[in-house]
Design an enzyme around this catalytic site. Structure first.
Site, PDB file in Angstrom:
ATOM      1  N   SER A 273       0.961  -1.172  -0.035  1.00 16.23           N
ATOM      2  CA  SER A 273       0.017   0.061  -0.173  1.00 16.23           C
ATOM      3  C   SER A 273       0.766   1.513   0.108  1.00 16.23           C
ATOM      4  O   SER A 273       2.243   1.275   0.236  1.00 16.23           O
ATOM      5  CB  SER A 273      -0.740  -0.054   1.228  1.00 16.23           C
ATOM      6  OG  SER A 273      -0.411   0.565   2.161  1.00 16.23           O
ATOM      7  N   LYS A 274       0.274   2.301  -0.072  1.00 13.00           N
ATOM      8  CA  LYS A 274       1.032   3.735  -0.448  1.00 13.00           C
ATOM      9  C   LYS A 274       1.553   3.952   0.897  1.00 13.00           C
ATOM     10  O   LYS A 274       2.656   4.506   0.957  1.00 13.00           O
ATOM     11  CB  LYS A 274      -0.103   4.764  -0.737  1.00 13.00           C
ATOM     12  CG  LYS A 274       0.381   6.038  -0.905  1.00 13.00           C
ATOM     13  CD  LYS A 274      -0.782   7.052  -1.486  1.00 13.00           C
ATOM     14  CE  LYS A 274      -0.986   8.185  -0.593  1.00 13.00           C
ATOM     15  NZ  LYS A 274      -1.902   8.994  -0.702  1.00 13.00           N
TER      16      LYS A 274
END
Ligand code: GLU
Length: 517
Positions: A273-274
């Protein structure tokens, strides 16, 4: 495989990367673009970039340009796109909507009984969710179980529907998913995928503002743009039955592109994920991205100091391998060897240490000219003006074995430009005595007398004097290195002396003699 070969012969392969301009482009997105691109190049086909911007609520200013900048940095050049043109223009779905491309298909489905008008207000939809919520079904969907209890063209009389439409009542068009049908398709990576139609909800195809949703637009555009293969992330697998269904009723399954759903890229804690970037200290985006709404900056591989050659190489291997021991591939080699049936279906674990290894290998392999300008920028940002290109290139060649990321060059090569600001005294002092001081004093005199300043001459003078004074040459070399570099690092010490020149060598010896006791 067989179908792939047929296309190879025909060279009619047309693939697309279809990003939505909603933010930064993360590893998975670039890999999707790359696999599409490599597949197209492998088959002598066409690589299209289509901008899927129909969801105006998620539209982010600047994101489209950023995506094209990332692709350019990676060397993934589109053959057709909003920026490159092509025979299927426009390539932005919002512009295609303006041309009225999608509405006719939604209406065609309504006519055929495969879709319907739905007039439910947001309040009525919320009410439906409340009424049908249960422990087994915490978030009820608009589907075969509820559609006949709602306000739509399946439940209202034809006259009432006409009246509402004519009055301009807000409405959407929903697909009517069949009951008790198996919707299956062949995925080039996963094989036969079967879905029960009963588990799929009646997705909106056309929104109240007249915009198509992704589901309708993707099918219509893949058809109109003559897409032969559609490769996209695994997260789209749940939508595939809707798309297959639309293909069946709009254009025929025999025209449908071949699908492949690419494996997820996994970070240290599941799906990458970011936020993993900030958490684990590695980039997740191709290039720096500043969200214009929050000003939040997410770091990119480019700015971290990765070379595009390394970046696409490591991305290609996140999910694919050539079936050999080879790990380093140029883009051309990737295009030659890439095949979608060597992409695996299991999640591909991203390993930052391995990513760094790729970059290190590419720094060693490439001609310095490929990254000289970038490193020069880094030097200048650190206050070192690079004036002599030949000298700079020589320096980069000398230290590149020691550099993993481009900013490392500054740490590894700064002493070629400025005198050390301190010395590793902990290494020198235990070996330091009057004899060594005398040695370096005399060495300076002999150096000054040298008529040719080159590595061989420097080394001869250095070693001859050590022998004359009967001092171990290894210890002297270590001290000489600390005098020139400040630390015990760097390439051969005589090469360093030659490169920085006689003047600086003498100055640094003198500086050190002033500091050492
Ligand atoms: N617009 C979709 C996305 O943003 C593309 C999915 C597809 O390739 O079908 O990922």
């Amino acid at each position: 495989m067989i179908r792939e070969l047929i296309f190879a012969g025909m060279s009619s392969v047309r693939v697309r990367f279809a990003p939505s301009p909603t933010g930064g482009l993360h590893l998975g997105g670039v890999r999707t673009a790359l696999y599409n691109y490599l597949f197209a190049k492998h088959h002598g086909g066409t690589f299209i970039v289509r901008v899927e911007d129909t969801d105006q609520t998620r539209f982010v200013e600047g994101a489209e340009q950023y995506i094209f900048d990332c692709l350019e940095w990676c060397g993934i050049e589109p053959d057709e796109s909003p920026l490159h043109g092509g025979e299927h223009e426009p390539y932005r779905q919002s512009e295609r909507k303006e041309q009225g491309i999608y509405l006719q298909y939604a209406e065609e489905l309504v006519r055929k009984g495969q879709a319907y008008y739905a007039f439910d207000t947001p309040e009525e939809l919320e009410q439906m969710r409340q009424d049908h919520k249960s422990a087994e079904n915490p978030s009820p969907q608009y589907d075969r179980q509820v559609r006949l209890k709602m306000k739509n063209s399946l439940t209202l009389s034809p006259g009432e529907v006409t009246r509402l439409l004519q009055a301009g009542t807000r409405h959407v068009i929903r697909v009517k998913m069949p009951e008790n049908e198996e919707i299956s398709f062949h995925d080039m990576i996963r094989g036969e995928i079967r879905n029960e139609s009963n588990l799929v909800d009646d997705k909106v195809l056309l929104k109240a503002d007249g915009m198509p949703t992704y589901h309708l637009a993707v099918v219509v555009d893949d058809h109109l743009m003559k897409i032969t293969h559609a490769f996209r992330g695994e997260e789209w697998l749940p939508s595939a039955p809707v798309h297959v269904w639309l293909w069946k009723h709009l254009f025929g399954l025999d025209k449908m592109p071949q699908w492949a759903h690419l494996p997820l890229i996994l970070g240290p804690s599941g799906k990458l994920s970011k936020r993993d970037g900030a958490k684990y200290g590695f980039p997740v985006f191709a290039m720096n991205w500043t969200d214009p709404r929050t000003q939040e900056l997410t770091e990119g591989f480019k700015e971290k100091g990765f070379l595009p050659e390394a970046f696409i190489n490591l991305l290609a291997l996140l999910g694919w391998n050539a079936g050999t021991e080879q790990e380093l591939f140029t883009k051309t080699e990737l295009a030659e060897q890439f095949s979608i049936d060597r992409v695996h279906s299991g999640g591909a674990k991203f390993d930052y240490e391995k990513a760094r290894w790729f970059n290190h290998e590419w720094i060693k392999r490439l001609d310095v000219e490929n990254y000289r300008l970038k490193v020069r920028e880094i030097f200048e940002l650190n206050g070192i003006a690079v004036t002599d290109d030949a000298y700079f290139t020589k320096v980069l060649e000398l230290v590149r074995e020691r550099c993993t990321l481009l900013p490392d060059f500054f740490g590894q090569a700064g002493y070629f430009y400025s005198d050390p600001t301190g010395f590793d005294e902990a290494s020198v002092l235990p070996k330091w005595d009057q004899a060594k001081r005398d040695y370096f004093t005399q060495l300076s005199q002999r150096f000054s007398a040298l008529s040719s300043w080159d590595t061989a001459a420097i080394e001869t003078v250095f070693k001859d004097l050590a022998q004359e004074l009967n001092i171990k040459v290894g210890e002297l070399q270590m001290i000489f290195r600390v005098m020139l570099v400040g630390a015990k690092t760097g390439p051969g010490v005589f090469v360093i002396a030659e490169t920085i020149g006689m003047g600086k060598t003498l100055k640094r010896i003198a500086n050190a003699l002033a500091v050492f006791p």
